[in-house]
Write a protein that holds these residues in place. Sequence first.
Motif, short mmCIF file in Angstrom:
data_model
loop_
_atom_site.label_atom_id
_atom_site.label_comp_id
_atom_site.label_asym_id
_atom_site.label_seq_id
_atom_site.Cartn_x
_atom_site.Cartn_y
_atom_site.Cartn_z
N ALA A 194 1.77 3.99 -3.99
CA ALA A 194 1.24 3.11 -5.03
C ALA A 194 0.80 3.92 -6.24
CB ALA A 194 0.07 2.30 -4.48
N ARG A 195 0.29 5.12 -5.99
CA ARG A 195 -0.16 5.98 -7.10
C ARG A 195 1.01 6.59 -7.84
NH1 ARG A 195 -2.64 10.22 -4.93
NH2 ARG A 195 -3.16 10.87 -7.04
N TYR A 196 2.04 7.09 -7.09
CA TYR A 196 3.13 7.73 -7.86
C TYR A 196 4.06 6.72 -8.49
CZ TYR A 196 5.89 7.99 -3.36
OH TYR A 196 6.53 7.75 -2.17
N ILE A 197 4.12 5.53 -7.95
CA ILE A 197 4.98 4.51 -8.58
C ILE A 197 4.34 4.02 -9.88
CG2 ILE A 197 5.79 2.13 -8.32
CD1 ILE A 197 6.38 2.97 -5.37
N THR A 198 3.04 3.75 -9.83
CA THR A 198 2.39 3.27 -11.05
C THR A 198 2.09 4.41 -12.02
OG1 THR A 198 0.21 3.54 -10.02
CG2 THR A 198 1.23 1.34 -9.87
N GLY A 199 1.89 5.61 -11.48
CA GLY A 199 1.46 6.73 -12.33
C GLY A 199 0.02 6.54 -12.80
N GLU A 200 -0.72 5.69 -12.06
CA GLU A 200 -2.11 5.42 -12.44
C GLU A 200 -3.03 5.72 -11.26
OE1 GLU A 200 -2.86 1.61 -14.47
OE2 GLU A 200 -0.75 1.20 -14.08
N GLU A 201 -4.33 5.78 -11.56
CA GLU A 201 -5.33 5.92 -10.50
C GLU A 201 -6.09 4.60 -10.35
OE1 GLU A 201 -5.25 8.23 -8.52
OE2 GLU A 201 -4.09 9.71 -9.63
N PRO A 202 -6.26 4.14 -9.09
CA PRO A 202 -6.93 2.85 -8.91
C PRO A 202 -8.38 2.87 -9.37
CG PRO A 202 -6.54 3.93 -6.79
CD PRO A 202 -5.87 4.76 -7.83
N VAL A 203 -8.84 1.68 -9.82
CA VAL A 203 -10.23 1.56 -10.26
C VAL A 203 -11.07 0.75 -9.27
CG1 VAL A 203 -9.77 1.91 -12.71
CG2 VAL A 203 -9.53 -0.40 -11.74
N GLU A 204 -10.41 0.11 -8.29
CA GLU A 204 -11.14 -0.69 -7.32
C GLU A 204 -10.33 -0.79 -6.03
OE1 GLU A 204 -12.08 -4.55 -8.84
OE2 GLU A 204 -13.38 -5.04 -7.17
N VAL A 327 -9.17 7.31 0.64
CA VAL A 327 -9.32 6.99 2.07
C VAL A 327 -10.80 6.73 2.38
CG1 VAL A 327 -9.27 8.06 4.38
CG2 VAL A 327 -7.22 8.13 2.92
N GLU A 328 -11.67 7.55 1.81
CA GLU A 328 -13.10 7.38 2.06
C GLU A 328 -13.60 6.07 1.46
OE1 GLU A 328 -14.77 11.21 0.82
OE2 GLU A 328 -13.70 12.22 2.46
N ALA A 329 -13.09 5.71 0.28
CA ALA A 329 -13.49 4.44 -0.35
C ALA A 329 -12.96 3.24 0.46
CB ALA A 329 -12.96 4.38 -1.78
N ILE A 330 -11.76 3.39 1.01
CA ILE A 330 -11.18 2.32 1.83
C ILE A 330 -12.03 2.10 3.09
CG2 ILE A 330 -9.17 1.75 3.28
CD1 ILE A 330 -7.46 3.21 1.03
N VAL A 340 -14.99 -1.70 -3.43
CA VAL A 340 -15.61 -0.47 -3.93
C VAL A 340 -15.01 -0.15 -5.29
CG1 VAL A 340 -15.88 2.01 -3.53
CG2 VAL A 340 -16.05 0.41 -1.60
N LYS A 341 -15.88 -0.05 -6.31
CA LYS A 341 -15.41 0.35 -7.65
C LYS A 341 -15.34 1.86 -7.72
CE LYS A 341 -16.37 -3.55 -10.56
NZ LYS A 341 -15.87 -4.51 -9.64
N LEU A 342 -14.33 2.38 -8.39
CA LEU A 342 -14.13 3.83 -8.41
C LEU A 342 -14.38 4.38 -9.81
CD1 LEU A 342 -10.91 3.51 -6.35
CD2 LEU A 342 -12.98 4.60 -5.51
#
Length: 342
Positions: A194-204, A327-330, A340-342
Amino acid sequence: LPPDRRVGFAIVGLGHLAVQQILPGFGSSRKAKPVALVSGRADKARVIASQYGIKPEAVYDYESFDRIAQNPDVKVVYIVLPNAMHKEFVIRAAKAGKHVLCEKPMATSSSDCREMIDACDKAGVKLMIAYRCQYEPHHRYLMDSVRKKDFGEMRLVRAVNGQDVGAIDQWRLRKALSGGGSLPDVGIYCLNAARYITGEEPVEVFAQISTPPNDPRFKEVEESVSFQLRFPSGVLAELSCSYGVHRAQTLEVHTAEAHYLMEHAFPYKGQRLQISHKIGKSDADVVPNIEQQDQFALEMDHFATCVMENRVPRTPGEEGLQDQMLVEAIYQSARTGQAVKL
Ligand code: NDP
């Protein structure tokens, strides 16, 4: 490259992955060669060394491992041990002055990941995490196509990875060695994708865990996890993993004008990508012609190139740290029932 110019690798831990995938993978490699082995079982290591033409004096055990510093043939140490042992051996390899390739998940805590990154920085050696799918041609095609917006804006990513974990007697089911259950072992492929496809970092993130209460295999670690990520662009990812299913291994991306479906997305081979996209008022199904290649050879060749050309690997230690923090946030979300907001 001819053998004398290839980058020498030491393989640490001769388990299933090392023996069945990584060592045979050198056969398809163009730039890497196996030159040393590290194992707790001298008999097994001796046989494997002779099969791969590795000198008997280049076989070490876990106690004598640090002597690898004196072996100039070894440029890279590839750590293929149970997850909780990665930290110790990455740090010892760095202190021996060797570049380090470390299997996923990088470690069992984000503080361990940070120590590993610091140790490699301090020693002036490179650290790469073995996220083989990021080197696999179908995944690269998918990543490039959606990021170029071949078929409009990306909206949803869906992925599932799972298998029947098997018998009770294995380190994967012991939290002290694994750090967790299906999430760090197989769910990490979905998370990383999900991270390499979007090229983004999740915020939540939001997550739920389900573990059968009466299955003695899951006394310490979870069986199934379903988790959602929200990315800054608005893309949502719906991801899941399990130790109690039959071969779940699909990756999908939905954009405004297409549905990308990759079957057999996460195994060692057999990837198949189909793109169903809008064309005028109808739909077309396309199966791009993408060559199958040995993922372990591709990943080792990438690191060998980085070592020879002094480049930063595509999946450095920071990539493993970021997944570990997620993983820890999950786990936190599943425990508290809150996003969990990141
Ligand atoms: P195995 O259990 O098959 O092998 C692990 C090896 O580590 C053992 O054979 C043993 O080697 C050594 N070891 C040292 N101490 C211990 C211990 N206390 N308990 C068990 N083994 C020990 O595991 P895998 O090969 O499946 O996994 C190894 C690593 O590779 C893990 O981090 C895993 O997440 C990762 N992996 C990555 C995959 C990928 O596709 N990238 C796929 C599968 C695994 P010896 O007998 O030589 O001492």
